[in-house]
Each structure stands twice: as structure tokens, then as C-alpha cells.
Design a protein around this motif. Sequence first.
Motif, PDB file in Angstrom:
ATOM      1  N   PRO A  16      -0.809   3.450   1.496  1.00  0.00           N
ATOM      2  CA  PRO A  16      -1.829   4.438   1.106  1.00  0.00           C
ATOM      3  C   PRO A  16      -1.373   5.388  -0.002  1.00  0.00           C
ATOM      4  O   PRO A  16      -2.196   5.816  -0.809  1.00  0.00           O
ATOM      5  CB  PRO A  16      -2.089   5.206   2.407  1.00  0.00           C
ATOM      6  CG  PRO A  16      -1.765   4.236   3.501  1.00  0.00           C
ATOM      7  CD  PRO A  16      -0.623   3.420   2.978  1.00  0.00           C
ATOM      8  N   ASP A  24      -2.544   4.393  -3.298  1.00  0.00           N
ATOM      9  CA  ASP A  24      -4.008   4.284  -3.403  1.00  0.00           C
ATOM     10  C   ASP A  24      -4.448   2.929  -3.956  1.00  0.00           C
ATOM     11  O   ASP A  24      -5.212   2.851  -4.934  1.00  0.00           O
ATOM     12  CB  ASP A  24      -4.602   5.415  -4.248  1.00  0.00           C
ATOM     13  CG  ASP A  24      -6.111   5.553  -4.006  1.00  0.00           C
ATOM     14  OD1 ASP A  24      -6.633   4.885  -3.082  1.00  0.00           O
ATOM     15  OD2 ASP A  24      -6.768   6.295  -4.747  1.00  0.00           O
ATOM     16  N   ALA A  40      -6.420   0.984  -2.449  1.00  0.00           N
ATOM     17  CA  ALA A  40      -7.871   0.904  -2.206  1.00  0.00           C
ATOM     18  C   ALA A  40      -8.634   1.489  -3.389  1.00  0.00           C
ATOM     19  O   ALA A  40      -9.675   0.942  -3.805  1.00  0.00           O
ATOM     20  CB  ALA A  40      -8.236   1.630  -0.914  1.00  0.00           C
ATOM     21  N   GLY A  41      -8.139   2.584  -3.946  1.00  0.00           N
ATOM     22  CA  GLY A  41      -8.780   3.175  -5.117  1.00  0.00           C
ATOM     23  C   GLY A  41      -8.752   2.229  -6.300  1.00  0.00           C
ATOM     24  O   GLY A  41      -9.728   2.112  -7.049  1.00  0.00           O
ATOM     25  N   ASP A  59       2.987  -1.737   5.190  1.00  0.00           N
ATOM     26  CA  ASP A  59       1.911  -1.230   6.040  1.00  0.00           C
ATOM     27  C   ASP A  59       0.891  -2.356   6.200  1.00  0.00           C
ATOM     28  O   ASP A  59      -0.126  -2.397   5.494  1.00  0.00           O
ATOM     29  CB  ASP A  59       1.262   0.007   5.397  1.00  0.00           C
ATOM     30  CG  ASP A  59       0.248   0.689   6.320  1.00  0.00           C
ATOM     31  OD1 ASP A  59      -0.211   0.050   7.284  1.00  0.00           O
ATOM     32  OD2 ASP A  59      -0.065   1.869   6.067  1.00  0.00           O
ATOM     33  N   GLU A  72      -1.434  -3.127   8.229  1.00  0.00           N
ATOM     34  CA  GLU A  72      -2.842  -2.798   8.502  1.00  0.00           C
ATOM     35  C   GLU A  72      -3.552  -2.343   7.231  1.00  0.00           C
ATOM     36  O   GLU A  72      -4.696  -2.723   6.961  1.00  0.00           O
ATOM     37  CB  GLU A  72      -2.937  -1.705   9.562  1.00  0.00           C
ATOM     38  CG  GLU A  72      -2.752  -2.223  10.971  1.00  0.00           C
ATOM     39  CD  GLU A  72      -3.064  -1.140  11.985  1.00  0.00           C
ATOM     40  OE1 GLU A  72      -4.245  -0.860  12.220  1.00  0.00           O
ATOM     41  OE2 GLU A  72      -2.107  -0.565  12.523  1.00  0.00           O
ATOM     42  N   TYR A  73      -2.866  -1.518   6.453  1.00  0.00           N
ATOM     43  CA  TYR A  73      -3.464  -1.059   5.192  1.00  0.00           C
ATOM     44  C   TYR A  73      -3.628  -2.238   4.231  1.00  0.00           C
ATOM     45  O   TYR A  73      -4.645  -2.344   3.534  1.00  0.00           O
ATOM     46  CB  TYR A  73      -2.600   0.032   4.567  1.00  0.00           C
ATOM     47  CG  TYR A  73      -3.165   0.605   3.287  1.00  0.00           C
ATOM     48  CD1 TYR A  73      -4.314   1.390   3.299  1.00  0.00           C
ATOM     49  CD2 TYR A  73      -2.560   0.350   2.059  1.00  0.00           C
ATOM     50  CE1 TYR A  73      -4.841   1.912   2.137  1.00  0.00           C
ATOM     51  CE2 TYR A  73      -3.073   0.874   0.881  1.00  0.00           C
ATOM     52  CZ  TYR A  73      -4.209   1.655   0.923  1.00  0.00           C
ATOM     53  OH  TYR A  73      -4.737   2.163  -0.241  1.00  0.00           O
ATOM     54  N   ALA A  79      -4.197  -5.290   5.041  1.00  0.00           N
ATOM     55  CA  ALA A  79      -5.362  -6.054   5.509  1.00  0.00           C
ATOM     56  C   ALA A  79      -6.652  -5.338   5.112  1.00  0.00           C
ATOM     57  O   ALA A  79      -7.642  -5.980   4.713  1.00  0.00           O
ATOM     58  CB  ALA A  79      -5.292  -6.236   7.026  1.00  0.00           C
ATOM     59  N   GLU A  80      -6.640  -4.014   5.200  1.00  0.00           N
ATOM     60  CA  GLU A  80      -7.821  -3.246   4.779  1.00  0.00           C
ATOM     61  C   GLU A  80      -8.109  -3.467   3.297  1.00  0.00           C
ATOM     62  O   GLU A  80      -9.262  -3.640   2.895  1.00  0.00           O
ATOM     63  CB  GLU A  80      -7.599  -1.747   5.027  1.00  0.00           C
ATOM     64  CG  GLU A  80      -7.760  -1.333   6.482  1.00  0.00           C
ATOM     65  CD  GLU A  80      -7.286   0.093   6.723  1.00  0.00           C
ATOM     66  OE1 GLU A  80      -7.008   0.417   7.881  1.00  0.00           O
ATOM     67  OE2 GLU A  80      -7.176   0.871   5.755  1.00  0.00           O
ATOM     68  N   ALA A 137      -9.528  -6.935   2.738  1.00  0.00           N
ATOM     69  CA  ALA A 137     -10.926  -6.987   3.191  1.00  0.00           C
ATOM     70  C   ALA A 137     -11.827  -6.229   2.217  1.00  0.00           C
ATOM     71  O   ALA A 137     -12.949  -6.654   1.920  1.00  0.00           O
ATOM     72  CB  ALA A 137     -11.039  -6.391   4.590  1.00  0.00           C
ATOM     73  N   LEU A 138     -11.320  -5.114   1.702  1.00  0.00           N
ATOM     74  CA  LEU A 138     -12.103  -4.314   0.762  1.00  0.00           C
ATOM     75  C   LEU A 138     -12.383  -5.113  -0.514  1.00  0.00           C
ATOM     76  O   LEU A 138     -13.499  -5.095  -1.037  1.00  0.00           O
ATOM     77  CB  LEU A 138     -11.334  -3.030   0.434  1.00  0.00           C
ATOM     78  CG  LEU A 138     -12.041  -2.001  -0.445  1.00  0.00           C
ATOM     79  CD1 LEU A 138     -13.307  -1.483   0.229  1.00  0.00           C
ATOM     80  CD2 LEU A 138     -11.102  -0.843  -0.764  1.00  0.00           C
ATOM     81  N   VAL A 142     -12.640  -8.296  -0.862  1.00  0.00           N
ATOM     82  CA  VAL A 142     -13.675  -9.303  -0.576  1.00  0.00           C
ATOM     83  C   VAL A 142     -15.033  -8.618  -0.461  1.00  0.00           C
ATOM     84  O   VAL A 142     -16.041  -9.051  -1.026  1.00  0.00           O
ATOM     85  CB  VAL A 142     -13.344 -10.057   0.731  1.00  0.00           C
ATOM     86  CG1 VAL A 142     -14.500 -10.961   1.139  1.00  0.00           C
ATOM     87  CG2 VAL A 142     -12.052 -10.851   0.566  1.00  0.00           C
ATOM     88  N   ALA A 143     -15.047  -7.486   0.263  1.00  0.00           N
ATOM     89  CA  ALA A 143     -16.317  -6.819   0.541  1.00  0.00           C
ATOM     90  C   ALA A 143     -16.997  -6.314  -0.721  1.00  0.00           C
ATOM     91  O   ALA A 143     -18.225  -6.324  -0.817  1.00  0.00           O
ATOM     92  CB  ALA A 143     -16.083  -5.656   1.506  1.00  0.00           C
TER      93      ALA A 143
END
Lengths: 399, 115
Positions: A217, A220, A222-223, A249, A251-252, A254-255, A258-259, A261-262
Motif C-alpha cells: 500500500p 499506492d 492501486a492508484g 503483502d 492480500e494487497y 490480490a486486491e 482484482a482491481l 481486471v475490474a
Amino acid sequence: VTAVCLVAEGTYPFVTGGVSTWASALVASLPDVRWSVGHLSERPAAGHASRLPPQVGCVVHLAMPSSRGPVPDHPQVAALAARLPAADVYHATTVGAASAVAAAAAAHHRAAFVLTEHGIASEELSVAGGPLETGRTAPTSDASRTAWVADLRDEAARAYRRADAVTSVSEAGARQQRRLGATSVEVIAHPPPEATAPARRIDHRAPLVGLVARVVPLKDVAGFILACARLAAGHPTSRFLVVGPLDADPEYSAECAALAVAVGLGDRLAFTGATDVERWWPELSILVSTSRIEARPFAVLEAMQHGVPVVATAVGDCADMLLGGPLPPAGVVVPTGDIDAVVDAVSALLAAPRQAAALGDTGRARVVAAGDAAAHAARYRAIYARVTTGSGRRPMAAT
Amino acid sequence: MQHEVERRTDGVAVLRVSGDVDVSHALVLRGVLGDLLAEPTPRVLIDCSEIGFVDSAGVGLLVTGHRRAQEAGGRLDLAGVQPAVAHILQLTRADRLLTVHPDVESGITALTPAT
């Protein structure tokens, strides 16, 4: 000949990242020093992520008690320190368990204690709760995390009092160290590692925009993915890459997968996982660094070294690295957490490849101007000489 | 950020979150969502009426939670999303995936299985 014991938590020589890269370069550039390594972690790591040169006499694994807080208690610290080999200098690479054990070993052996910080552990933990590069993650409750941050700040103040020399790899880190109680900090900005990558081979028809970092995280990721989703629409041939290990991490990670793909990135975004970063530099059109906190990131430095233009958040020394001084810019600096600004900056560079190439060329020039490994090593050699000859020594404070 | 879970007799779990859903609180929310989504056929409604800001880490958690719920044959929907958060979801395209209800009552109705 000086004997130096590097005391590292979770990083060198087993886990890749900024601290390991720095330690590898330091050890390699001072071959006449007798090196040993104390590696603190909850379980022994398999193999050596960093190849060890012959000047490293031994690596001692120090198994820490798990989940007891960021700093072991005094009897545990004393027991861990007693297992380290004799040395003239105990050089800790982080505040926390490493600084406590190195200080105790220095007191035990009447040796010197040197502390070099990269990221400031307490501040990184307060931003995201971890995992830090040391492998530490705070408990999930806000109250426990606050307690961990306070413990690390206390340990920082204690370490700064006890240390014979405190150094930082970045000006931003030094400012934080002073805020946390350090009275004297020497900033030794590291050079990039030696480059072996071949010449660049960018595909301008299908530009590759990359992020090079552990998937955690604090970076970032995800950002970055959300920015890529918007860039993908405006630049239909562009591709995206996350270069870095996924196991810090899971779990992060995997998030993030998934993000991606989403938001419809599909096969336009790939994760390399653990990899030889060097092989990707020639193919990257732009490096994006979306980090929420940094010191002096190697990824930015290496991108500059390889002529890759950079879009980075304004954290640590990034603005100074890319924009400071008399040379023209080597990239674009954007506010932390501002996905719009990342999209705008990358989009502008994708639309103007000549301007992007000019930024990359300046990056190379900036890295050359910043000095080399020999100059970097000379500064540490001078510190080791100073603290072992007594001129820099101070009486050890009580713990 | 604060949160509260209401497990209703109709099988819907309402997660009320207030404050900012950002990287600083992501670990806490990850744990809470992990517990709720570990149940068979989870039906989770997040009451967003007191959420002022969501950052990329928060969007990632919502999207991943939505996906996990779907994979388990369930649902994860949002309710009462305020304009600032709706704007972030729109900018990040997460609004295309997530089902947003105007308020908690209509969300519960949508998530309650027909008898």
C-alpha cells in the motif's frame, strides 16, 4: 582494516528492496572492510537475494520473538546482540529491532554504533500500517498501530542519542530524523547501482508505462492501476506494467490484481512478480512512482540512469532528484494521491515522445552529476574511521 | 474512520462506515470485509452516508470486496454514497461495477432474498 557488522531487520541480504540494494553497493565498494551481517527476522530466509562478496565473513540469523511490538524488550535485545560477531562498528540499517540490537552490541564490544535510515519506520507505519521493508506490519487496530508508531519514535530518539554517527540517504529523511530528536545527521545520497542493461528499445507504437516497486500500500499500486484504467481509454495502444515482488503483502497484491481486471485493463496490464528489474528498463517508456512516502527511491534513480522519463509523487527527495539544481527537469512531479495529475502528466508525455525523450536524456545527465559509488563509499569510510578513532565517540547513554 | 456491523435476521449484513476510507484505515476495513465475505453467500451493504473521502486503497477494497462477494454467489452493494465519493467512484470507473442504492432501506430491500 575495520570490521563492520551490518545489522538489518528483514532486508539485506535476503529480501530485495532499497535497503538491500544500498547495503550490497556499500559492501561491494569497501572490499578492504571485514564485513559481517546480523539479519533479524521472525524466521530464517532461504538463500541469499543479494550475492555476497568474499569480504562478507558471516551472516548470523537472529530470530526475533513475533508480534511483540516493533522493538524487542531489553533482555531479548541483549540476547540477540550477544550472538553478533565482534566488530569495530555495528551499523544498523533501520530504527527498531536493528537499531536496538546494534546499539547493545556496540556497548557490549566497546565498539561504535552507526545508524543509517532509508525510510523512517515510524512515519511509514503511520501512513499505511505496513508492511514496511523490514517485513513488519502493525496490528490492524488503530490503537495498536498508534502504540507501535510511538514505540518506534521512542526508539528513534534513543538510537539517535546512542549513535556515534547518524546518516540518512535523503534530505527528506534527515528532516524527519531531526524532528524525531537527531541533533546531527549526515546526508549521504546514494548513487544508482551499476547499470548493465542494453540500449533502450522503446516501441513508440505501443508505449509501456511502468511502476517499479514492491506491491504494498505504501507504493499506492492501486492508484497506479486506477490511473492506467483512465490512460488506457485515451491511449488505446499503451500497455502497463507493475514490476516488483508480490509476496510482501499478498492480500494487497490480490486486491490490485482484482482491481486491474475490474477496471477493464485485462491483458493491457501485467504484473511481473519478483524479477530482475534491470531487464525491464530498456522497454519502459515512462516510469510512474505513485508512492505515498519515500526517502530517495532507487526506482526513480535507476529510471533516470536508463534515460526513462519519470512521473513521481512529491515525496521524499523526488522533487529534488527530478527538478532541483541547474539542470533541466528529468520528469514531472505531482501531488501525492492525485490520480488526475498522474493521468494528465503521463498523457502529456505519451502525446509528446520527443519531450519525454528529452526528460530521459536529462535524467542520465543528472545521475552522472550526482556522483558515483566510489565517492559514496568514501563518505562511509570516513565515518567508520572517525567513530573508531575516537574523535566522533560519545559516552554511551543509559538504555 | 469508524465502523459498525449490523447482522440482520434477513441475512443482510450492514456495514456502517464513517470518516475517510483511505490507506491509513485500509487494514482495518480489509479485516472487517474479510470476515463478512467469508460467510456463505454473503450479502453485504455498506452504508456510505457518513464517508467523506475514498482514496485508491479504499476503491481497491470496495472493488475487490464486490468481486469476492460475486465469486461466493453473494453481493456487496453500497448505499447513501455522497457526491464527493460518487465522483471518485466515477473517475476511477468503479461506478460501473458497484451497485449503489440511494439509501440503506432500499439497499436492504434489494439484497433481501424474495420469499
